[in-house]
Write an enzyme that holds these catalytic residues in place. Sequence first.
Site, PDB file in Angstrom:
ATOM      1  N   LYS A  96      -7.075  54.074 -45.616  1.00 11.57           N
ATOM      2  CA  LYS A  96      -8.507  54.223 -45.871  1.00 11.57           C
ATOM      3  C   LYS A  96      -9.110  55.479 -45.231  1.00 11.57           C
ATOM      4  O   LYS A  96     -10.064  56.050 -45.742  1.00 11.57           O
ATOM      5  CB  LYS A  96      -9.251  52.981 -45.391  1.00 11.57           C
ATOM      6  N   GLU A 118     -20.201  49.457 -47.148  1.00  7.21           N
ATOM      7  CA  GLU A 118     -20.115  48.004 -47.146  1.00  7.21           C
ATOM      8  C   GLU A 118     -18.682  47.661 -46.794  1.00  7.21           C
ATOM      9  O   GLU A 118     -17.771  48.467 -46.986  1.00  7.21           O
ATOM     10  CB  GLU A 118     -20.487  47.430 -48.513  1.00  7.21           C
ATOM     11  N   SER A 385       0.650  50.592 -47.414  1.00  5.16           N
ATOM     12  CA  SER A 385      -0.737  51.036 -47.220  1.00  5.16           C
ATOM     13  C   SER A 385      -1.264  50.841 -45.812  1.00  5.16           C
ATOM     14  O   SER A 385      -2.164  51.553 -45.372  1.00  5.16           O
ATOM     15  CB  SER A 385      -1.652  50.311 -48.216  1.00  5.16           C
TER      16      SER A 385
HETATM   17  C1  PLP Z   1      -8.246  47.975 -48.009  1.00  4.75           C
HETATM   18  C2  PLP Z   1      -6.784  47.902 -48.044  1.00  4.75           C
HETATM   19  C3  PLP Z   1      -6.076  47.755 -49.254  1.00  4.75           C
HETATM   20  C4  PLP Z   1      -6.747  47.563 -50.587  1.00  4.75           C
HETATM   21  O1  PLP Z   1      -7.556  48.609 -51.015  1.00  4.75           O
HETATM   22  P1  PLP Z   1      -7.145  49.575 -52.196  1.00  4.75           P
HETATM   23  O2  PLP Z   1      -8.385  50.308 -52.496  1.00  4.75           O
HETATM   24  O3  PLP Z   1      -6.660  48.734 -53.331  1.00  4.75           O
HETATM   25  O4  PLP Z   1      -6.066  50.454 -51.690  1.00  4.75           O
HETATM   26  C5  PLP Z   1      -4.702  47.750 -49.220  1.00  4.75           C
HETATM   27  N1  PLP Z   1      -4.023  47.864 -48.054  1.00  4.75           N
HETATM   28  C6  PLP Z   1      -4.659  47.994 -46.881  1.00  4.75           C
HETATM   29  C7  PLP Z   1      -3.851  48.102 -45.638  1.00  4.75           C
HETATM   30  C8  PLP Z   1      -6.052  48.021 -46.827  1.00  4.75           C
HETATM   31  O5  PLP Z   1      -6.671  48.147 -45.658  1.00  4.75           O
END
Ligand code: PLP
Length: 401
Positions: A96, A118, A385
């Site tokens: 993020k 948000e 992610s």
């Molecule tokens: C917020 C988040 C997501 C989901 O958000 P996307 O916009 O779909 O990428 C996925 N993995 C992690 C670790 C997150 O913090």
Amino acid sequence: MPDRKDDMKIPDKTGHFGDFGGSFVPETLVCALRELEDEYLRAGRDPGFRKQMDYYLKEYTGRPTPLYLASRLSSYLGIGRVYLKREDLLHTGAHKINNTVGQALLALRMKKPRVIAETGAGQHGVATATVAARFGLKCAVYMGREDVERQKPNVFRMKLLGAEVVPVTQGSMTLKDAMTEAMRDWVTNVRNTYYVVGTVAGPHPYPLLVRDFQSVIGREAKSQILKKEGRLPDFLLACVGGGSNAIGLFHPFYADRKVVFIGVEAAGEGLSGNKHAASLSKGKTGVLHGCKSAFMQDADGQVLNAHSIAAGLDYPGVGPEHAFYKRSGRAEYVSVTDAEALEGFKLLSRTEGIIPALESSHAVAYLLKMRRRLRKNSITVLCLSGRGDKDLGIVTPRLDL
Ligand SMILES: *Cc1c(COP(=O)(O)O)cnc(C)c1O
């Protein structure tokens, strides 16, 4: 199926990805969005902005992230090779921050001293509060009162970073209500306030600019895999909440037609009921929070509350570019239940010594389901992610260790 020339055209000038996207906002925001788009386009042509981005991504967030050959995980699968794009190693523990750094720099360019956001689980709120602190911006984060109660550590982090957390008591007191309130704040304070959107959703130009900021994931992965393997991967795999880490990985491979994109949605407790977050697999086309895309809705078109064990996937919609990829067939979308995600969580921890975020665990879990599609030389790049430390409280009582 769109042809190669279409690459330059998504989204088009009005922010449409085929049928999806666009900008459905009150009059007061039309001007603000145009101003944002203009500034974003100017920034894109400004080598100084590029340099600034590169500097903060490298020195502050820790890019480039490794593309790591998960050889023990691959052996466990028994076929093919899986590489992990290690977004979990970034500052604040997830992808993020790629986006919030970019948008904070845009806010500075636009001379807006205040940012708002948000947040559901608090992860985008923390990423926004982090860059607000770094760049000396005032910060307010809207959060449903239910979520404020459920996510105390992230509420504390945001406050520690100097942000004001605004509990939202409207509606179901969760993410979609927080988004509505953040929009309302923006309408009122648009002169001095920049709205930091956390995923590839919302009105144009947000799906475009968030995608561009997250595309660093796919650009790096592409050059890294070419160096390591001498060819492009067969599969790209990523979890899909709003869709930003997935689009970030996929988009730079858009024209590479042989590379298969697989987005993994949260099936929660199963797709037959309403306790899931599979907006593409089970949702319908609609308009919410300024754009046309796929949302979970009841028979009357009311947007439903989503459910997933992974807080970051717990959003009842998805970005318009994914809705477009689904319709055009460029990507496929599958889903993984809470229980399966927990298996993925354990599997990566045990085989590689990497504790993944529950969101990313959905993508890991899907590897087990796609084993039959793999060949001896298949190469899969999976977007890891985020890291899983934040999820230990949820996972511990559910796993028999
Ligand atoms: C917020 C988040 C997501 C989901 O958000 P996307 O916009 O779909 O990428 C996925 N993995 C992690 C670790 C997150 O913090």
